[in-house]
Write a protein that holds these residues in place. Structure first.
Motif, PDB file in Angstrom:
ATOM      1  N   GLY A  14       0.785  -1.222   0.000  1.00 55.74           N
ATOM      2  CA  GLY A  14       0.000   0.000   0.000  1.00 55.74           C
ATOM      3  C   GLY A  14       0.819   1.275   0.000  1.00 55.74           C
ATOM      4  O   GLY A  14       0.262   2.366   0.020  1.00 55.74           O
ATOM      5  N   GLY A  16       2.706   2.240  -2.484  1.00 54.50           N
ATOM      6  CA  GLY A  16       2.723   2.776  -3.846  1.00 54.50           C
ATOM      7  C   GLY A  16       3.921   2.336  -4.668  1.00 54.50           C
ATOM      8  O   GLY A  16       4.241   2.960  -5.680  1.00 54.50           O
ATOM      9  N   THR A  19       3.037   1.542  -8.513  1.00 52.80           N
ATOM     10  CA  THR A  19       2.583   2.736  -9.229  1.00 52.80           C
ATOM     11  C   THR A  19       3.720   3.737  -9.397  1.00 52.80           C
ATOM     12  O   THR A  19       3.957   4.257 -10.495  1.00 52.80           O
ATOM     13  CB  THR A  19       1.404   3.390  -8.465  1.00 52.80           C
ATOM     14  OG1 THR A  19       0.390   2.400  -8.271  1.00 52.80           O
ATOM     15  CG2 THR A  19       0.849   4.573  -9.208  1.00 52.80           C
ATOM     16  N   THR A 105       4.927   4.988   4.474  1.00 48.29           N
ATOM     17  CA  THR A 105       3.533   5.406   4.554  1.00 48.29           C
ATOM     18  C   THR A 105       3.010   5.132   5.961  1.00 48.29           C
ATOM     19  O   THR A 105       3.569   4.323   6.690  1.00 48.29           O
ATOM     20  CB  THR A 105       2.680   4.672   3.487  1.00 48.29           C
ATOM     21  OG1 THR A 105       1.379   5.234   3.460  1.00 48.29           O
ATOM     22  CG2 THR A 105       2.599   3.185   3.749  1.00 48.29           C
ATOM     23  N   LYS A 109      -2.957   5.178   6.006  1.00 52.06           N
ATOM     24  CA  LYS A 109      -2.934   5.147   4.531  1.00 52.06           C
ATOM     25  C   LYS A 109      -2.868   3.719   4.030  1.00 52.06           C
ATOM     26  O   LYS A 109      -3.524   3.366   3.050  1.00 52.06           O
ATOM     27  CB  LYS A 109      -1.747   5.942   3.981  1.00 52.06           C
ATOM     28  CG  LYS A 109      -1.992   7.415   3.910  1.00 52.06           C
ATOM     29  CD  LYS A 109      -3.013   7.761   2.843  1.00 52.06           C
ATOM     30  CE  LYS A 109      -3.117   9.262   2.742  1.00 52.06           C
ATOM     31  NZ  LYS A 109      -4.256   9.705   1.972  1.00 52.06           N
ATOM     32  N   GLN A 110      -2.067   2.886   4.686  1.00 50.12           N
ATOM     33  CA  GLN A 110      -1.962   1.479   4.296  1.00 50.12           C
ATOM     34  C   GLN A 110      -3.320   0.799   4.361  1.00 50.12           C
ATOM     35  O   GLN A 110      -3.714   0.090   3.436  1.00 50.12           O
ATOM     36  CB  GLN A 110      -1.012   0.747   5.247  1.00 50.12           C
ATOM     37  CG  GLN A 110       0.338   0.475   4.691  1.00 50.12           C
ATOM     38  CD  GLN A 110       1.056  -0.474   5.620  1.00 50.12           C
ATOM     39  OE1 GLN A 110       1.392  -0.129   6.745  1.00 50.12           O
ATOM     40  NE2 GLN A 110       1.291  -1.664   5.145  1.00 50.12           N
ATOM     41  N   ARG A 113      -5.573   2.086   1.578  1.00 49.19           N
ATOM     42  CA  ARG A 113      -5.162   1.650   0.237  1.00 49.19           C
ATOM     43  C   ARG A 113      -5.319   0.147   0.010  1.00 49.19           C
ATOM     44  O   ARG A 113      -5.331  -0.290  -1.133  1.00 49.19           O
ATOM     45  CB  ARG A 113      -3.702   2.042  -0.008  1.00 49.19           C
ATOM     46  CG  ARG A 113      -3.496   3.538  -0.143  1.00 49.19           C
ATOM     47  CD  ARG A 113      -2.019   3.854  -0.197  1.00 49.19           C
ATOM     48  NE  ARG A 113      -1.765   5.286  -0.355  1.00 49.19           N
ATOM     49  CZ  ARG A 113      -0.594   5.852  -0.144  1.00 49.19           C
ATOM     50  NH1 ARG A 113       0.455   5.123   0.220  1.00 49.19           N
ATOM     51  NH2 ARG A 113      -0.435   7.150  -0.305  1.00 49.19           N
ATOM     52  N   THR A 114      -5.402  -0.637   1.075  1.00 50.90           N
ATOM     53  CA  THR A 114      -5.455  -2.096   0.909  1.00 50.90           C
ATOM     54  C   THR A 114      -6.784  -2.719   1.308  1.00 50.90           C
ATOM     55  O   THR A 114      -6.973  -3.909   1.113  1.00 50.90           O
ATOM     56  CB  THR A 114      -4.336  -2.779   1.733  1.00 50.90           C
ATOM     57  OG1 THR A 114      -4.517  -2.488   3.118  1.00 50.90           O
ATOM     58  CG2 THR A 114      -2.960  -2.353   1.282  1.00 50.90           C
ATOM     59  N   ASP A 117      -8.557  -4.751  -1.366  1.00 52.61           N
ATOM     60  CA  ASP A 117      -7.692  -5.611  -2.179  1.00 52.61           C
ATOM     61  C   ASP A 117      -7.660  -7.016  -1.597  1.00 52.61           C
ATOM     62  O   ASP A 117      -7.116  -7.243  -0.526  1.00 52.61           O
ATOM     63  CB  ASP A 117      -6.281  -5.006  -2.220  1.00 52.61           C
ATOM     64  CG  ASP A 117      -5.385  -5.694  -3.221  1.00 52.61           C
ATOM     65  OD1 ASP A 117      -5.720  -6.798  -3.685  1.00 52.61           O
ATOM     66  OD2 ASP A 117      -4.332  -5.117  -3.544  1.00 52.61           O
ATOM     67  N   ASP A 155       2.479   9.589   1.666  1.00 47.23           N
ATOM     68  CA  ASP A 155       1.080   9.783   2.059  1.00 47.23           C
ATOM     69  C   ASP A 155       0.320  10.906   1.367  1.00 47.23           C
ATOM     70  O   ASP A 155      -0.762  10.694   0.866  1.00 47.23           O
ATOM     71  CB  ASP A 155       0.980   9.986   3.569  1.00 47.23           C
ATOM     72  CG  ASP A 155       1.049   8.677   4.315  1.00 47.23           C
ATOM     73  OD1 ASP A 155       1.276   7.636   3.674  1.00 47.23           O
ATOM     74  OD2 ASP A 155       0.878   8.692   5.539  1.00 47.23           O
ATOM     75  N   SER A 158       0.828  12.666  -4.867  1.00 49.29           N
ATOM     76  CA  SER A 158       0.476  11.734  -5.939  1.00 49.29           C
ATOM     77  C   SER A 158       1.707  10.914  -6.314  1.00 49.29           C
ATOM     78  O   SER A 158       2.847  11.296  -6.031  1.00 49.29           O
ATOM     79  CB  SER A 158      -0.010  12.510  -7.169  1.00 49.29           C
ATOM     80  OG  SER A 158       1.082  13.184  -7.775  1.00 49.29           O
TER      81      SER A 158
END
Length: 172
Positions: A14, A16, A19, A105, A109-110, A113-114, A117, A155, A158
């Motif tokens: 998570g 990134g 990406t 992170t 946030k983790q 973001r997860t 998933d 965090d 982008s």
């Protein structure tokens, strides 16, 4: 640092890595690899299936082989799996064969973001994913820091901004 010519991204799930790694590779015209995707390509099965059949130990053995092969290349960007740094062999290879960037992170946030998933075997069926992620962070964060040439917070930015910062700081 730029003489090493490889950029290896480490950090928790998570953060990134994939990406941001793709963005760095695109910016620098380098080949991009994701160790988890490479394991799936080589086995013909997804990570969850490998975990289910071979357990974490079997998965980590496959991961070590993949990271060994990929880090032998030059002019690449590699996004590693969150647990790849558990292996001292992986840590040594990453440190010796490229620039290691720790994408840091927060736990919040983790989790965000997860949370949807289902392809992450360590948290997919966990009753409390936050607790699992916190325990993993406690174990793994010191290992990420140990091998990092550069630590970047992901965090509030982008992927494109983080990738640009990394490229700028590395002087590529």
């Amino acid at each position: 640092m730029a003489e090493k010519r490889n950029i290896f991204l480490v950090g928790p799930m998570g953060a990134g890595k994939s990406t941001i790694g793709r963005q760095i590779a695109k910016t620098l015209h380098l080949d991009f690899f994701d160790s988890d995707n490479e394991i799936e390509r080589r086995t013909g099965a997804d990570i969850s299936w490998v975990f289910e059949l071979e357990g974490e130990e079997g998965f980590r053995a496959r991961e070590e082989k993949v990271i060994g092969d990929i880090t032998d290349m030059t002019g690449i960007v590699l996004a590693t799996g969150g647990g790849s740094i558990i292996s001292s062999e992986n840590r040594n290879r990453l440190s010796a064969r490229g620039i290691v960037v720790y994408l840091k992170t927060t736990l919040d946030k983790q989790v965000a973001r997860t949370e949807r998933d289902k392809k992450r075997p360590l948290i997919a069926n966990a009753e409390n994913p936050r607790e699992v992620l916190a325990a993993l962070a406690k174990e793994r964060d010191p290992l990420y820091e140990e091998i990092a040439d550069l630590i970047i917070e992901t965090d509030e930015q982008s992927a494109k901004v983080v990738a640009s910062k990394i490229v700028e700081k590395l002087g590529f």
